[in-house]
Structure formats: C-alpha cells, structure tokens
Design an enzyme around this catalytic site. Structure first.
Site, mmCIF file in Angstrom:
data_model
loop_
_atom_site.group_PDB
_atom_site.id
_atom_site.type_symbol
_atom_site.label_atom_id
_atom_site.label_comp_id
_atom_site.label_asym_id
_atom_site.label_seq_id
_atom_site.Cartn_x
_atom_site.Cartn_y
_atom_site.Cartn_z
ATOM 1 N N HIS A 48 0.866 -1.196 0.000
ATOM 2 C CA HIS A 48 0.000 0.000 0.000
ATOM 3 C C HIS A 48 0.893 1.232 0.000
ATOM 4 C CE1 HIS A 48 -3.243 2.696 0.569
ATOM 5 N NE2 HIS A 48 -2.765 3.137 1.716
ATOM 6 N N ASP A 50 1.058 5.004 -0.294
ATOM 7 C CA ASP A 50 0.365 6.296 -0.256
ATOM 8 C C ASP A 50 1.038 7.315 -1.163
ATOM 9 O OD1 ASP A 50 -1.726 5.866 1.733
ATOM 10 O OD2 ASP A 50 -0.048 5.534 3.120
ATOM 11 N N ASP A 172 -7.669 1.578 1.934
ATOM 12 C CA ASP A 172 -7.352 2.433 3.080
ATOM 13 C C ASP A 172 -8.294 3.618 3.316
ATOM 14 O OD1 ASP A 172 -5.875 3.064 5.345
ATOM 15 O OD2 ASP A 172 -4.435 4.303 4.262
ATOM 16 N N HIS A 418 -6.052 9.742 -0.516
ATOM 17 C CA HIS A 418 -6.777 9.726 0.763
ATOM 18 C C HIS A 418 -5.988 10.285 1.950
ATOM 19 C CE1 HIS A 418 -4.869 5.724 0.273
ATOM 20 N NE2 HIS A 418 -4.613 5.845 1.570
#
Ligand code: NAG
Ligand code: NAG
Ligand code: NAG
Ligand code: ZN
Length: 975
Positions: A48, A50, A172, A418
């Site tokens: 993941h 970001d 997420d 996000h």
C-alpha cells in the site's frame, strides 16, 4: 544492461518463455486453478503506497528520509519485478498509477519488455488504477472521474487490454461513498474491495456472513451502477504474525527440523486457525489473504521466500487429509472464484459513512481538516476544467502546452489521494501538495492564454497580446492585476454549457469608475468595502479597500465576455445604512438584537432562522473516560454542546443598487459577511475564522437553527451527485449503539446539506464551497464544521497535531455558504444549478486596458446553449487529435417535473469552432469502448430490477440521449 543480463539469467535458470512469445493470458484467464472441495486460500501479495502522507510523493518514490518511514517505491517495483521474473507462479498487484508512471519513465526498453510480459501473463495485475487511491468523503465526483480517467489512460496507452483493472482497490480510505462505487461500476469494474468499515457494521457482517454484498450504488442508474463489494477480513494487512516484510518483526518460517529455531508446527497452527476463522465469516470456499501493508516489498524476496514455504508446507498437509489449498492469487482472481461459486448476494443501497474504528473514534474530523487546502483543491479543479475546455475550443496543439495540461491532470490526481485532500498528511507534505497545485495552475495559465489568443486570432483580432492573468487570492480581496492598474480589461470565462449571469467582485484601490461591456454599454456597478478582518490579515499585500461589484450578464456557454474598467466616472453609491435587515424582492434576512439573523423570508414565506458561529471544545485526552482525542482524522468534542464565540455581534450594514451586506464581527478571530445580491434568491454567508486562540483545541461550526419539523432526517450529497437520506442516531443496515452523539452523527458534505419539513412543504439547503463535515443534531437545525485547530495527535498514524500555521500565525480560513429556502417541490432544481455555478464558477482573466478601444469580443465554444439539465462534465484533448466529451444529466428522477425528464443533445450542432465527424462511446473513464465492455453478472436478493434499454439512441450516434443522472462519455473526432 543489468536488466538484460538478469533476464538472461532468469531464462537460463528457470526456462521462462521469452516475453515476445507470451500468450497474453492476462485477466481472469490467467487465474490459478482453485481446487474443488477444498478451502482455497488466495494469497494476494501487495504494497500500500500512499501518494504522500508522512513523506512527500517524491520522498516516498525515491526512498528519502527513511528515518521518518522506511519506504522507497522505486525499490518496491524493482524488487518485485525481479522476483516475478524468476517464478511465473508469483503474483503482485500494482495500484497507484502515479507511482507506476514515475517508475516506467525511468526504465530502458529491456525492462519495459519484461514488465509488459509480466502484465501480459497476468503476474502483475493492474488494479484500481487511478492516479492515486482517492479519498471518498471529501472528493467531488468530477475529480474522482478525472483521477481514474488519467490513471487508466496511462495504463491503456502502455499495455492495452491486459493493463485494464477489473476491480476497485480502496483498501485504506476512511469510509466509502456510494458515488465512488457507482463510478467504478460505470467504468466497467466487476468488483470493489476495501478495508475500513465501521467496527459495529463489520462485526454484524462477520456474524451474518455479509462481508460480500451487492452495492446498489445509484438510485437512478439501475444495475448499471450495481457493484460487487467485498470488505476485507484483516484490514489490508497480513494475518497476525505473518508479515514477512523487511519492515516487520514477525518470525520467518524456519523449516529446518534440525534448527533450534524450527517453528513450522507452531506457525502452521497459528496460520490455519486464522484462515479458519476468516472462512467462517465468508460464504464461499475461497478466502483472500492480503499479504502486505504500507510500503511493503522493498525487499520482496523476504516476503516471497516465506510465502513459498507457507504454500509448500500447508499444501503438503493435503495428503494427510487437510482441505486447505494455498496459492498466489490476485483480487480479481479471488473475485472470479467467488463468482464461480454462484452465491447470492444481499443488496445494500446506503453508504459506508461515517467510519468508526471504536466507540469513541469517529473519523469525521477529516471531513473538515485543512479547510484552506480543501478549498484550494476545488479552485484548482475549477481552473483545470477551464484549461481543458479552452485547450479544445482554442485548438491548443503545442507540445509545451500539452505538458502543462498533463502536469495539471497529474496534480489533481495526486490531490485526490486519501491523505491529501483529506488533510491527514504531515504539514510538510501538505505544503508540498500546495506547491504541486500552484505549479499546475501556473502551467495552465500558459495554456489558457494561448487558447484565448488562438480564438481571438481566428476571429480576426489583431490587437496587442493580452496578459490574461489570473488572481488566486480574490478570496482575500487581493489582486495586483486589478488593484495595481488604473484601468483594466477583465475577461470572464464561463465553464458551463449554459449562459450564466454571475456577479463578479474585483479588488480595487480607487473610488471612481466606469464599467463597459463588449457592446460599449455602461454596466452598473457598486463599490463594497473590504471587511476590516480581511484588511487586517497580516500577510495580505494589498492596497484595495473596496471591491468593485458588477453583474456579468449572459456569459456565453463555454465562452467569455470582456468588460473594461476605466478609472474615471461617477462615484459608488454604496452607503452604510442603519437598519437591521438586508434583502431584495425575493429574499430577506432580519437581524435580532444580538446582531445575528433571526428570520429569513422568501417571497411571502417567512421562516424564523438563527445563524451563529460556535465551537466545540476538543477532547484532549484528560477529561473523558477514553483517552481518544480530536485530531486530523477523528472528531471528538469533550461535550455535546457547542459554545458561543460572542454574546453580541458587532454589525455594520451596507446597501447599494447591486448588493446588500451585513458585516459581522464576533470576536478578534471570528467574523462574517452576510450578503444578498439584487435578483438572486440565495443568501451568502462568507465566514472567516482564525487565528483560533492558543488556549485549547477548538472545532468551529456554522449552525443554522429553524423551526422546520425535519423529524430526525436530513440529506447530504454523495460526492456532489446523488442525494442520501440521513437519520439522526441511525444506520440503515444495523442497529447502531452511539456513544459519540455529535461526531457519530457527522457526515461528509461535499456540496450540499438540506432539511425538509414535509408538512410545511419547505426545504432549507446550505451549499458549501469545499468539502466539510455536517450534521443535523436537532430537528430544524443544520451545522457545518468550517475550521479546526487541535493540539494533540489522534493516534492514527500522522503523528502530528492539526495545528496549521500560516506566515507564523495560526491559520485563518475564509469561505462561503449559500443558503436556499424553497418549497420541497422546486427547491432541489435550484440547488442543483447553484451547486454547478459555484463548482465551475466563472474564471477571471485580467489584462491591461491598452487594447480597450479595439475590444468587442465575446465568444462561445458551443453553437447553442445546452438545456439546463445537461452538463458538459468533461471536454478535454484526448489522444491523436481526438477529444474526450462527457455529457451528464444533472437531475435525479422526480426532482423536477420538467428538468428530470430524459433529454437529447445533438453533437452535429455542438461546437462553434469545429465539427464533430464521429463519436465513439466509452466506459465512464474514457479508456474502453463501451461496445466491448462486459461485466460479471451476479445473483442478488432481491434481484436487480430489469434495466430499461440503456439508451434509446445507438452508442455511437451523434444524437445523444441522457436519462436522469446518466453520464455518457465519447471520444470525438473533430475537424
Ligand atoms: C446457481 O444457484 C441457483 C440457486 O441459488 C441455481 O438455481 C442455479 O442452477 C445455480 N447455477 C449454477 C451454474 O450452479
Ligand atoms: C488547429 O491547429 C492546427 C495547427 O496547430 C491546425 O493544423 C488545425 O487545422 C487547427 N484545427 C482547427 C479546428 O482549427
Ligand atoms: C486501449 O488500448 C488499445 C490498445 O492500444 C487500443 O486499441 C484502444 O483503442 C484503447 N482504447 C481506447 C478507448 O482508447
Ligand atoms: Zn493509505
């Protein structure tokens, strides 16, 4: 070179087929075989990554500042590719196209061939595929669509069909919107997986095995917007004890029986019990294990080596009767297996907001966190759309301009992440997002300037080159291009497909003016004083003490009109007046003795309405039973009540021919302007909050209190599109236990929050200029959170308090609410149109008035104005000289007796500067031909309503018909 020799090594050792001979068995065809009668365990290796959070995008990509977080995305991709090359059974998913694209640009042809072969064999699965993994609460649907459109465009251009994601991967984001699911369905996705849902909802779903469901994501679009949705079992991380990543400290699998560290029996027992627990909560004999976490796989061999062992050891137990079958897999392969199991899905039609991770942690603070960034993002979208439209209508074809536009597309994509628009990144990272947006806007200014010049030249203009500057600080009445010049030309561009007549406001430093329009006619104008609270801003660099206000009548669709402002003529006739109301024939606001509104009247209807700016005192971890504090993610007041900022509000009223304003001062850090323009039917509340004092955390709200009998209900928009009904202290799909009566009733408001009194037939709506949190905590009452300053980290990762500073002092935020009061039958259509006018507001370009004498330009990009229910959602240059056009019907069924009807637009008579030769319809993202799109069909309970024939016109006709809420996307050839 290294790459090539590595490949040769891989081929020699493992006998991989050469990339060129690959059979292109990507997608569902590439899925590993599941074993009937076994519990099939799909190991999904993933990372993941970001797009900015604790580090900036580039710091994450290059692996800088590993003392903040060990994370280097370039190494992750490098390292994974190496492992996949060595073993065709291994899989990986690539999610964020922003990172993929950075990496791809750096590769040589040999490595690109390798990567392509991994895509074509399905070993690497592109998934999600947006430029970033968008937030779902604070994003506007226009930008979410753009984010996917651009990410998927890069993927399709690079890999074609095998690079096309099949499923959404929103593992997420902090809650999930119905509109995001609807968008994914209309992009042709077969499913969506996510990690976060309310803890009570999750427990309920685990118990009744409804973690997988059919999301009916639109009230209007029928099964076109149905989407299989799966909530993940273990957030998005590996089972407990099985993170094999170099950033984890879990034990490796030690399978040498002679080693003193031999741990296979324990490891297997622990693993199998977790798998069993998961299997008990899902319906089919398939489970998906997300094997990874934040920025995992930088040293991928550690992960794969241990998973190899796990697979070998667990599968070896089959000969002793075990029914577990482990394999490397991907989310879409898991989805296919679930689909093949022919299960019947339950149906959900509300959304997954708000998200709570425990009884005191409602993630409703981020709906408002970093309010000025949220507004900046919206302003950038406004300009990006102008930039895209003008690139097409102004025939901008230069290489440099194309790069500017691409950079702006990428910037807006990054901002949808996000942790970006949500305000949940560290301050240094938020600063970097602002830098990215600022550069994007500056780049686009070159594009719009070229475009407008092209249009003028095509129309025979031969005057001097115009400066066409933009002013980004109009919200604090600062604009060098207007106030610094004696006279000037302002060109007002309208990004909507219908004419509008907005009031424009320009900071000026003089007193006497003449304003003339394109026909040389004088336009009436008025000077309004800049409020003292604005003039006092310590960082404002402006001499302007007034704003010049005039109405830009009948701006043409996708076009502009210019106005000349000359520094001579009469004086303004604004006066300070000694009364306690403002208004016009359509709407009126009365003040009470404390200086606050007490009534709003619309026509003959009069509604007692009080509006106030108040604050909640933030929980600081000391005074409440649980230590949870308010922070960037979580909103937690220390009591249910909100406090007044001031007992008495100081007011000054100004009136003139075009606008009446009440300037309110609550305190040193709270002020507001309430205004009503001539002929307008809404009331504008321009709030200003900050610097919030240092004493303790505060979360400031604007609250509207009326006598409307709203019966516990209110309505909020889903990402600016469809409306959702909210009921206080209630969730539609489970019986909620609320221990946070305020924050547990907060919902994201992207665009509008509204109340209805069915008995009185009245509807009250407040529209916002950015995403905010909002609620109705009492009948008749609406509130929106506008600003927050907090002194504690709320413990969910960002590691900083939300204490924004601006030029060394606490941040000041300023913004607008638009209040509309109407009858329930007609108010919504007015709200829809006003929301559009505020989102895609006219853009002002300033030039010196040297050209004034020769100036008589007014232009439209469209031949005819579109009907009011049709919106040009997107008009942008696409590939090989084509143009991407999205047309949207902006009404829901039965919102308006005439505007909610189906409507037809003819593309033959569409543009004024070019002719449409052909139109080919695509999925919503613009990257797949609609005629070639097939989605999985699912059995649901209740079954899907039969969809009426999707469109009455054939897909590629130039007659485009639109049903309520329908968006249709076309690639146009033009000449
Ligand atoms: C799928 O399940 C339904 C009942 O739920 C059944 O009628 C149908 O035959 C099944 N189809 C297959 C291919 O097994
Ligand atoms: C757009 O400009 C290019 C040259 O830059 C020209 O070849 C083309 O004809 C123009 N198209 C239109 C529709 O004006
Ligand atoms: C996607 O890529 C393929 C392969 O390059 C191409 O043929 C197709 O036209 C693209 N689709 C769209 C809608 O542009
Ligand atoms: Zn994340």
């Amino acid at each position: 070179m290294l790459v090539a020799s590595v490949l040769a090594f891989a081929l020699a050792v493992h006998g991989l087929p050469a990339p060129a001979q690959n059979k292109h068995k990507c997608g569902y065809q590439s899925c590993p075989e599941t074993k009937p009668g076994f519990l099939n365990v799909h190991l999904v290796p993933h990372s993941h990554d970001d797009v900015g959070w604790l580090k900036t995008v580039d710091q994450y990509y290059y692996g800088k500042f590993n003392d903040i977080q060990i994370a280097g995305v370039q190494y992750i991709i490098d390292s994974v590719v190496f492992e996949l090359m060595r073993d065709p059974s291994k899989r990986f998913i690539q999610v964020e196209t922003a990172y993929f694209w950075k990496w791809w640009q750096e590769q040589d042809d040999a490595m690109k061939d390798i990567y392509r072969s991994l895509i074509n064999s399905g070993q690497i699965e592109m998934i999600g595929g947006g430029w970033s993994m968008n937030d779902e609460a604070t994003t506007h649907y226009q930008s979410t669509i753009d984010n996917f459109s651009w990410g998927l465009r890069r993927l399709n251009d690079t890999f074609g069909e095998c690079g096309r994601p099949r499923v959404g991967w929103q593992i997420d984001p902090f809650g999930h919107s119905r509109e995001t699911a609807s968008i994914m369905a209309r992009m042709g996705f077969d499913g969506l997986f996510f990690g976060r849902l309310d803890y009570q909802d999750k427990n309920t779903r685990l118990q009744n095995r409804s973690m997988e469901l059919m999301w009916r994501a639109s009230a209007d679009l029928g099964s076109d917007a149905d989407l299989f949705t799966g909530a993940l079992f273990h957030h998005y991380t590996s089972p407990d004890g099985f993170c094999f990543d170099s950033t984890c400290t879990d034990d490796p699998i030690i399978d040498d029986v002679n080693s003193p560290e031999y741990n296979v029996p324990d490891q297997l027992a622990q693993f199998i019990s977790q798998v069993q627990e998961q299997a008990d909560s899902y319906k089919t004999n398939n489970v998906m294990l997300t094997m990874g976490g934040d920025f995992n796989y930088q040293e991928a061999q550690q992960n794969y080596k241990n998973m190899d062992k796990l697979i070998r050891l667990v599968n070896a137990m089959q000969k002793n009767g075990s029914n577990l079958h482990l394999m490397y897999s991907t989310p879409s392969c898991y989805l296919k297996a679930v689909h093949d199991a022919n299960l019947t899905l339950s149906v959900k039609s509300d959304d997954f907001f708000p998200y709570a991770s425990d009884e005191h942690s409602y993630w409703t603070g981020y709906f408002t966190s970093r309010p000025t960034h949220k507004r900046f993002e919206r302003l950038a979208n406004n300009f990006l759309q102008v930039c895209k439209q003008l690139s097409v209508t102004g025939n901008v074809t230069g290489e440099k301009e194309r790069e500017y536009l691409d950079a702006a597309r990428e910037a807006q994509g990054v901002l949808q992440h996000h942790d970006a628009i949500t305000g949940t990144a560290k301050q240094a990272v938020a600063d970097d997002y602002a830098r990215i947006l600022t550069e994007a806007i500056h780049g686009c200014q070159n594009v719009t300037k070229t475009a407008i010049h092209n249009l003028l030249e095509a129309a025979g203009w031969s005057g001097p080159r115009l400066e066409l500057e933009s002013c980004l600080l109009l919200n604090i009445s600062q604009c060098e291009a207007s106030e610094g010049r004696a006279g000037f030309l302002v060109t007002v561009y309208n990004p909507l497909g219908r004419p509008v007549s907005p009031y424009v406001r320009l900071p000026v430093s003089g007193r006497n003016y003449t304003v003339t329009d394109v026909n040389g006619m004088e336009v009436s104008w008025q000077l309004v004083p800049v409020p003292q609270s604005v003039r006092d801003l310590w960082y404002r660099k402006s001499k302007a003490s007034s704003e010049l206000v005039f109405r830009a009548e009948q701006l043409p669709p996708l076009g502009f009109s210019s106005f000349i402002v000359t520094p001579s003529g009469r004086q303004s006739d604004t006066a300070r007046v000694y009364r306690t109301h403002i208004g016009n024939e359509r709407v009126r606001v009365d003040l009470d003795a404390s200086g606050r509104p007490s009534n709003v009247a619309r026509g003959s209807a009069r509604l007692p309405l009080r509006q106030d700016l108040l604050y909640y005192a933030a929980a600081d971890g000391e005074d409440l039973a649980s230590g949870q504090v308010s922070g960037a993610y979580v909103f937690r007041p220390n009591a249910s009540r909100a406090y007044s900022v001031a007992a008495v509000v100081n007011t000054t009223v100004y009136a003139g021919p075009l606008v009446e304003e009440i300037h309110q001062v609550f305190s040193e850090w709270v002020s507001q302007v309430i205004r009503v323009y001539k002929d307008e039917d809404f009331v504008e509340f321009e709030w200003q909050v900050g610097p919030i004092p240092d004493d303790s955390g505060k979360e400031v709200i604007s609250r509207f209190s009326t006598s409307l009998a709203s019966q516990g209900e209110f309505r909020t928009d889903s990402n600016g599109r469809e409306s959702l009904l909210r009921r206080r202290n209630h969730r539609p799909t489970w019986s909620v236990q609320l221990e946070e009566p305020v924050s547990g009733n907060y919902y994201p408001v992207t665009s509008v929050i509204a109340l209805q009194d069915e008995g009185a037939g009245l509807r009250l709506a407040v529209l916002t200029d950015r995403a905010q949190g909002g609620s109705s905590l009492r009948d008749g009452q609406l509130e929106l959170m506008v600003h927050r300053r907090l002194f504690h980290d709320d413990g969910f990762g960002v590691g900083e308090e939300l204490n924004e500073m601006d030029f060394d002092q606490p941040l000041v935020a300023r913004g607008k609410h638009y209040l509309l009061l109407g009858d329930t039958a007609s108010a919504i259509s007015r709200e829809r149109l006003l929301a559009q006018e505020t989102l895609l507001a006219p853009w002002l370009f300033f030039s010196s008035s040297r050209a004034a004498g020769q100036w008589e330009k007014q232009m439209s990009g469209l031949k005819l104005a579109l009907p009011r229910n049709v919106h040009v959602l997107t008009l942008e240059p696409w590939k090989d000289g084509t143009v991407l056009l999205r047309l949207e019907h902006i009404f829901q069924q039965s919102e308006d007796s005439s505007l909610s009807q189906a409507v037809t637009v003819n593309l033959q008579e569409f543009f004024s500067t070019m002719t449409v030769v052909s139109a080919r319809e695509t999925t919503l993202d613009g990257n797949q031909w609609l005629s070639a799109t097939r989605r999985m069909q699912w059995r649901t309970d209740p079954p899907a309503a039969r969809q009426e024939e999707a469109t009455s016109s054939p897909g590629d006709s130039l007659e485009v018909s639109l049903r309520p809420m329908q968006i249709r996307t076309f690639v146009l050839e033009v000449k």
